[in-house]
Design a protein around this motif. Structure first.
Motif, PDB file in Angstrom:
ATOM      1  N   ALA A  61       5.454   5.259  15.225  1.00  0.00           N
ATOM      2  CA  ALA A  61       4.626   4.105  14.848  1.00  0.00           C
ATOM      3  C   ALA A  61       3.592   4.421  13.771  1.00  0.00           C
ATOM      4  O   ALA A  61       3.511   3.699  12.777  1.00  0.00           O
ATOM      5  N   PRO A  62       2.785   5.488  13.882  1.00  0.00           N
ATOM      6  CA  PRO A  62       1.807   5.721  12.820  1.00  0.00           C
ATOM      7  C   PRO A  62       2.465   6.012  11.475  1.00  0.00           C
ATOM      8  O   PRO A  62       1.966   5.575  10.436  1.00  0.00           O
ATOM      9  N   PHE A  63       3.578   6.705  11.493  1.00  0.00           N
ATOM     10  CA  PHE A  63       4.262   7.011  10.237  1.00  0.00           C
ATOM     11  C   PHE A  63       4.834   5.751   9.592  1.00  0.00           C
ATOM     12  O   PHE A  63       4.770   5.596   8.374  1.00  0.00           O
ATOM     13  N   LEU A  64       5.382   4.862  10.391  1.00  0.00           N
ATOM     14  CA  LEU A  64       5.948   3.632   9.837  1.00  0.00           C
ATOM     15  C   LEU A  64       4.864   2.679   9.354  1.00  0.00           C
ATOM     16  O   LEU A  64       5.018   2.039   8.309  1.00  0.00           O
ATOM     17  N   ILE A  65       3.749   2.583  10.087  1.00  0.00           N
ATOM     18  CA  ILE A  65       2.634   1.756   9.634  1.00  0.00           C
ATOM     19  C   ILE A  65       2.080   2.324   8.329  1.00  0.00           C
ATOM     20  O   ILE A  65       1.827   1.589   7.373  1.00  0.00           O
ATOM     21  N   GLY A  66       1.899   3.625   8.288  1.00  0.00           N
ATOM     22  CA  GLY A  66       1.411   4.271   7.058  1.00  0.00           C
ATOM     23  C   GLY A  66       2.361   4.078   5.893  1.00  0.00           C
ATOM     24  O   GLY A  66       1.937   3.879   4.751  1.00  0.00           O
ATOM     25  N   LEU A  67       3.643   4.119   6.181  1.00  0.00           N
ATOM     26  CA  LEU A  67       4.647   3.886   5.150  1.00  0.00           C
ATOM     27  C   LEU A  67       4.544   2.472   4.602  1.00  0.00           C
ATOM     28  O   LEU A  67       4.593   2.256   3.387  1.00  0.00           O
ATOM     29  N   MET A  68       4.340   1.510   5.490  1.00  0.00           N
ATOM     30  CA  MET A  68       4.201   0.116   5.039  1.00  0.00           C
ATOM     31  C   MET A  68       2.946  -0.075   4.200  1.00  0.00           C
ATOM     32  O   MET A  68       2.990  -0.722   3.157  1.00  0.00           O
ATOM     33  N   THR A  80      -8.750   5.132   4.149  1.00  0.00           N
ATOM     34  CA  THR A  80      -8.938   4.255   5.302  1.00  0.00           C
ATOM     35  C   THR A  80      -7.754   4.329   6.260  1.00  0.00           C
ATOM     36  O   THR A  80      -7.930   4.508   7.467  1.00  0.00           O
ATOM     37  N   HIS A  81      -6.551   4.215   5.733  1.00  0.00           N
ATOM     38  CA  HIS A  81      -5.430   4.207   6.680  1.00  0.00           C
ATOM     39  C   HIS A  81      -5.082   5.593   7.193  1.00  0.00           C
ATOM     40  O   HIS A  81      -4.613   5.731   8.323  1.00  0.00           O
ATOM     41  N   VAL A  82      -5.370   6.649   6.448  1.00  0.00           N
ATOM     42  CA  VAL A  82      -5.152   7.993   6.984  1.00  0.00           C
ATOM     43  C   VAL A  82      -6.146   8.273   8.114  1.00  0.00           C
ATOM     44  O   VAL A  82      -5.816   8.959   9.081  1.00  0.00           O
ATOM     45  N   ARG A 139      -8.369   2.478 -13.968  1.00  0.00           N
ATOM     46  CA  ARG A 139      -9.748   2.794 -13.569  1.00  0.00           C
ATOM     47  C   ARG A 139     -10.096   2.192 -12.206  1.00  0.00           C
ATOM     48  O   ARG A 139     -10.593   2.890 -11.315  1.00  0.00           O
ATOM     49  N   PHE A 140      -9.869   0.916 -12.033  1.00  0.00           N
ATOM     50  CA  PHE A 140     -10.221   0.260 -10.773  1.00  0.00           C
ATOM     51  C   PHE A 140      -9.134   0.423  -9.713  1.00  0.00           C
ATOM     52  O   PHE A 140      -9.426   0.496  -8.523  1.00  0.00           O
ATOM     53  N   GLY A 141      -7.893   0.456 -10.150  1.00  0.00           N
ATOM     54  CA  GLY A 141      -6.786   0.566  -9.210  1.00  0.00           C
ATOM     55  C   GLY A 141      -6.724   1.913  -8.512  1.00  0.00           C
ATOM     56  O   GLY A 141      -6.418   1.984  -7.318  1.00  0.00           O
ATOM     57  N   LEU A 142      -7.003   2.989  -9.238  1.00  0.00           N
ATOM     58  CA  LEU A 142      -6.999   4.306  -8.597  1.00  0.00           C
ATOM     59  C   LEU A 142      -8.085   4.398  -7.524  1.00  0.00           C
ATOM     60  O   LEU A 142      -7.867   4.967  -6.460  1.00  0.00           O
ATOM     61  N   ALA A 143      -9.243   3.843  -7.826  1.00  0.00           N
ATOM     62  CA  ALA A 143     -10.314   3.837  -6.820  1.00  0.00           C
ATOM     63  C   ALA A 143      -9.889   3.055  -5.586  1.00  0.00           C
ATOM     64  O   ALA A 143     -10.130   3.488  -4.448  1.00  0.00           O
ATOM     65  N   LEU A 144      -9.241   1.927  -5.790  1.00  0.00           N
ATOM     66  CA  LEU A 144      -8.762   1.129  -4.665  1.00  0.00           C
ATOM     67  C   LEU A 144      -7.638   1.840  -3.919  1.00  0.00           C
ATOM     68  O   LEU A 144      -7.578   1.796  -2.682  1.00  0.00           O
ATOM     69  N   THR A 167       2.230   9.736   3.252  1.00  0.00           N
ATOM     70  CA  THR A 167       1.653   8.508   2.701  1.00  0.00           C
ATOM     71  C   THR A 167       1.154   8.704   1.276  1.00  0.00           C
ATOM     72  O   THR A 167       1.234   7.783   0.472  1.00  0.00           O
ATOM     73  N   ALA A 168       0.669   9.893   0.943  1.00  0.00           N
ATOM     74  CA  ALA A 168       0.237  10.161  -0.436  1.00  0.00           C
ATOM     75  C   ALA A 168       1.428  10.126  -1.392  1.00  0.00           C
ATOM     76  O   ALA A 168       1.351   9.539  -2.478  1.00  0.00           O
TER      77      ALA A 168
END
Length: 135
Positions: A71-78, A122-124, A110-115, A36-37
């Protein structure tokens, strides 16, 4: 990009990448975080659809080799392929905000990297709990 994804599979590159990941003998959670990273980083450079298709060509073989639930890999991919917040050209809504509000690229970084980091963490943390690796 579907052709590029097909080329990754047909050339054997996906098998090389999958074998390298499997040889690390890491826990599926660590493999999930890695996949996912990489997808999150890729979606900042190419479109979200391209990142998803390219990553899917590797993930589909990876879950088979690891023998885990897909399933977790595909959800994480999405999720990771759809979270392009650090690049003003990453998604159409980013472009609209960039053009209309006179933002600078540094504002998005600046803001996007934090998000991006928040979405990643959160998803990991949650996706493998909701959709376990073992069935």
């Amino acid at each position: 990009m579907i052709g590029f994804s097909h080329s990754i599979i047909e050339s054997g590159l996906s098998d090389i990448i999958v074998d390298a990941i499997v040889s690390m003998d890491a826990h599926p959670w660590a493999v999930y975080a890695l996949v996912t990273a990489v997808t999150s980083c890729m979606t900042e450079l190419v479109t979200n659809n391209s990142a998803a298709v390219i990553s899917f060509s590797i993930v589909s073989r990876l879950v088979t080799k690891l023998g885990v639930n897909q399933a977790p890999f595909l959800i994480g991919l999405m999720v990771s392929s759809s979270s392009s917040f650090a690049n003003p050209m990453g998604y159409s809504t980013n472009i609209m905000a960039y053009a209309s509000a006179s933002y600078k690229c540094t504002d998005f970084v600046r803001f996007g990297l934090a998000l991006d980091v928040l979405f990643f963490a959160t998803h990991v943390a949650l996706v493998p709990v909701i959709w376990p690796f073992r069935q």
